[in-house]
Design a protein around this motif. Sequence first.
Motif, PDB file in Angstrom:
ATOM      1  N   SER A  63      -5.960  13.285   0.458  1.00 17.59           N
ATOM      2  CA  SER A  63      -5.044  13.203  -0.683  1.00 17.59           C
ATOM      3  C   SER A  63      -4.139  11.992  -0.534  1.00 17.59           C
ATOM      4  N   GLY A  64      -3.491  11.637  -1.631  1.00 21.86           N
ATOM      5  CA  GLY A  64      -2.512  10.560  -1.635  1.00 21.86           C
ATOM      6  C   GLY A  64      -1.482  10.816  -2.701  1.00 21.86           C
ATOM      7  N   VAL A  65      -0.357  10.113  -2.628  1.00 22.30           N
ATOM      8  CA  VAL A  65       0.751  10.309  -3.566  1.00 22.30           C
ATOM      9  C   VAL A  65       1.092   8.978  -4.227  1.00 22.30           C
ATOM     10  N   ILE A  66       1.035   8.943  -5.547  1.00 25.15           N
ATOM     11  CA  ILE A  66       1.459   7.746  -6.294  1.00 25.15           C
ATOM     12  C   ILE A  66       2.986   7.675  -6.233  1.00 25.15           C
ATOM     13  N   ILE A  67       3.512   6.536  -5.766  1.00 27.89           N
ATOM     14  CA  ILE A  67       4.962   6.410  -5.601  1.00 27.89           C
ATOM     15  C   ILE A  67       5.567   5.353  -6.518  1.00 27.89           C
ATOM     16  N   SER A  68       4.726   4.717  -7.353  1.00 27.76           N
ATOM     17  CA  SER A  68       5.250   3.744  -8.316  1.00 27.76           C
ATOM     18  C   SER A  68       4.310   3.658  -9.511  1.00 27.76           C
ATOM     19  N   ALA A  69       4.845   3.295 -10.658  1.00 30.28           N
ATOM     20  CA  ALA A  69       4.051   3.243 -11.884  1.00 30.28           C
ATOM     21  C   ALA A  69       2.974   2.174 -11.824  1.00 30.28           C
ATOM     22  N   ASP A  70       3.152   1.152 -10.955  1.00 32.26           N
ATOM     23  CA  ASP A  70       2.163   0.067 -10.873  1.00 32.26           C
ATOM     24  C   ASP A  70       1.080   0.330  -9.833  1.00 32.26           C
ATOM     25  N   GLY A  71       0.993   1.566  -9.307  1.00 35.77           N
ATOM     26  CA  GLY A  71      -0.190   1.939  -8.549  1.00 35.77           C
ATOM     27  C   GLY A  71      -0.119   1.935  -7.044  1.00 35.77           C
ATOM     28  N   TYR A  72       1.082   1.919  -6.459  1.00 43.30           N
ATOM     29  CA  TYR A  72       1.176   2.055  -5.007  1.00 43.30           C
ATOM     30  C   TYR A  72       1.024   3.528  -4.628  1.00 43.30           C
ATOM     31  N   ILE A  73       0.226   3.773  -3.574  1.00 44.80           N
ATOM     32  CA  ILE A  73      -0.102   5.135  -3.146  1.00 44.80           C
ATOM     33  C   ILE A  73       0.116   5.251  -1.651  1.00 44.80           C
ATOM     34  N   VAL A  74       0.817   6.297  -1.223  1.00 45.29           N
ATOM     35  CA  VAL A  74       0.995   6.563   0.203  1.00 45.29           C
ATOM     36  C   VAL A  74       0.083   7.719   0.607  1.00 45.29           C
ATOM     37  N   THR A  75      -0.519   7.600   1.789  1.00 42.22           N
ATOM     38  CA  THR A  75      -1.388   8.643   2.323  1.00 42.22           C
ATOM     39  C   THR A  75      -1.265   8.616   3.836  1.00 42.22           C
ATOM     40  N   ASN A  76      -2.072   9.418   4.523  1.00 41.99           N
ATOM     41  CA  ASN A  76      -2.100   9.393   5.990  1.00 41.99           C
ATOM     42  C   ASN A  76      -3.023   8.300   6.490  1.00 41.99           C
ATOM     43  N   ASN A  77      -2.674   7.719   7.617  1.00 40.07           N
ATOM     44  CA  ASN A  77      -3.550   6.720   8.232  1.00 40.07           C
ATOM     45  C   ASN A  77      -4.892   7.330   8.619  1.00 40.07           C
ATOM     46  N   HIS A  78      -4.889   8.583   9.099  1.00 36.90           N
ATOM     47  CA  HIS A  78      -6.164   9.159   9.534  1.00 36.90           C
ATOM     48  C   HIS A  78      -7.089   9.475   8.361  1.00 36.90           C
ATOM     49  N   VAL A  79      -6.567   9.490   7.135  1.00 35.45           N
ATOM     50  CA  VAL A  79      -7.414   9.690   5.951  1.00 35.45           C
ATOM     51  C   VAL A  79      -8.239   8.435   5.656  1.00 35.45           C
ATOM     52  N   ILE A  80      -7.664   7.261   5.898  1.00 40.11           N
ATOM     53  CA  ILE A  80      -8.338   6.011   5.517  1.00 40.11           C
ATOM     54  C   ILE A  80      -8.844   5.220   6.709  1.00 40.11           C
ATOM     55  N   ASP A  81      -8.614   5.716   7.925  1.00 36.01           N
ATOM     56  CA  ASP A  81      -8.960   4.959   9.123  1.00 36.01           C
ATOM     57  C   ASP A  81     -10.461   4.676   9.184  1.00 36.01           C
ATOM     58  N   GLY A  82     -10.816   3.423   9.422  1.00 29.41           N
ATOM     59  CA  GLY A  82     -12.219   3.025   9.556  1.00 29.41           C
ATOM     60  C   GLY A  82     -12.963   2.862   8.255  1.00 29.41           C
ATOM     61  N   ALA A  83     -12.261   2.864   7.128  1.00 28.35           N
ATOM     62  CA  ALA A  83     -12.931   2.814   5.827  1.00 28.35           C
ATOM     63  C   ALA A  83     -13.504   1.435   5.535  1.00 28.35           C
ATOM     64  N   ASN A  84     -14.720   1.417   4.987  1.00 28.71           N
ATOM     65  CA  ASN A  84     -15.294   0.204   4.407  1.00 28.71           C
ATOM     66  C   ASN A  84     -15.040   0.135   2.910  1.00 28.71           C
ATOM     67  N   ASP A  85     -14.772   1.300   2.321  1.00 32.03           N
ATOM     68  CA  ASP A  85     -14.535   1.367   0.882  1.00 32.03           C
ATOM     69  C   ASP A  85     -13.611   2.551   0.602  1.00 32.03           C
ATOM     70  N   LEU A  86     -12.621   2.328  -0.288  1.00 31.14           N
ATOM     71  CA  LEU A  86     -11.675   3.378  -0.649  1.00 31.14           C
ATOM     72  C   LEU A  86     -11.706   3.590  -2.156  1.00 31.14           C
ATOM     73  N   GLU A  87     -11.855   4.851  -2.558  1.00 27.70           N
ATOM     74  CA  GLU A  87     -11.887   5.189  -3.983  1.00 27.70           C
ATOM     75  C   GLU A  87     -10.841   6.253  -4.279  1.00 27.70           C
ATOM     76  N   ILE A  88     -10.075   6.024  -5.333  1.00 26.29           N
ATOM     77  CA  ILE A  88      -9.025   6.947  -5.762  1.00 26.29           C
ATOM     78  C   ILE A  88      -9.461   7.636  -7.056  1.00 26.29           C
ATOM     79  N   THR A  89      -9.329   8.952  -7.103  1.00 29.28           N
ATOM     80  CA  THR A  89      -9.588   9.705  -8.332  1.00 29.28           C
ATOM     81  C   THR A  89      -8.300  10.367  -8.776  1.00 29.28           C
TER      82      THR A  89
END
Length: 462
Positions: free
Chosen positions: A109-135
Amino acid sequence: MKKAFSFLGIAILGGALTLGGYKLLFNDQVVIERTIEKPLQTLQASYNPTLRNTNATEVNTDFTVAAEKTVHAVVHVKNTAVRTQTNPLELFFGNGNGQRKYEQVGTGSGVIISADGYIVTNNHVIDGANDLEITLNNKKKYKAELIGKDAANDLALLKIEADDDLPYIAFANSDNIKIGEWVLAVGNPYNLTSTVTAGIVSAKGRDLEGNRNIESFIQTDAAVNPGNSGGALVNARGELIGINTAISSRTGSFIGYSFAVPSNIAKKIIDDILEYGAVQEAILGININNQGEDIDGVKIESVAEEGGAEKAGLQSGDIITQVNNVKISKYSELRGQLTAKRPGESVNITVNRDGDFITKNVKLSKKDTFVSRAFGIILKDLPKKDLKKYDISKGVKIYKNANKYLDYYGVKEGFIITKINKKEVSNASEATKLLDDASNRNEPVYLEVINLKGERERYAIR
């Protein structure tokens, strides 16, 4: 005997035919997609919960407004990583290198923290990613860019580009939340999108590992499960008070306790990433030792020369009881307050000195050295002049080699570490965590370094 040799020959022939068929069918590289949910950290808490009778007052437990305000600002994060798998059959009987690529997909999961699309999440959620997709909650999908991350506090900042302003959750002051206050956990557990659970704040400043850990979690009993990592912990007004990060569990699923990084820490780390590209850690300039002492506060064992604490007049033996009027009972609470501050800021430190309570204004300095206890070394951030000298953008220096463990392998004080297990290291904090984590998992460590002559070398540490 002849019959036995006949059976053996038939067995060998059958094996050869099987391997030949395998080779014909699977000679080409195969890409397989494997989907896993990024598990929450599961930690064993170092405390025993105690039930106490309290005087309860009637509160409004209608969370519909808070849920409506937050559910659209919590997103599903899909992490696609390309892994390599070794096939021993092809190593011995094929003409390739025995390796096949496959995709592994993790979700969180992630949290949108600004109207222009910044998102905070955990490092272990995205660690080692080659591609990130947000739904988003409305099923729209976007590719995400990793802006920065902080492994020590398990936070990462992403960015998506959308045509319209996005719903977001505003930060609240996590210092103001109270034990017993109602909270909501919003996330995507087990790929069940837009799930909201309710609970109360069970504790603050929870460190889980003992009183010298850097963590300072908010503990709640809101149900949090795998897939909730990086989701929002909000108050009854729908304001962000934490990022859900870990659970205490023997099974990997929720059994009553969950933990969130406080919003004050998350906001400060995000601001640092945006402004500096890395976390700026603030320190008082003290050494502490609360081991074996039953005290209410944090006892100063010594003060660093020319540090902010010494300049302000703090002394060895002082017991820190407050930071900016926030009560301090243990080390994790002190760390939580300092993690939310930047170097150069000033804080009011109240200490108990032989029964007298004294308040001193201390200017915080920047921490640039970190200790890897597993390897017995002190790592230091590289100054810009060294980055320029060696024509590198990232790296850390081995400042001290205390137990000479690395000397056995030829790694000396003054060496610059540029990569650990093929990962570039940006700062001493990140490098220390990578080393200690690998040691805790009993894994070998591969270092890429620049030696004292300016030459690049590689080492395998086992």
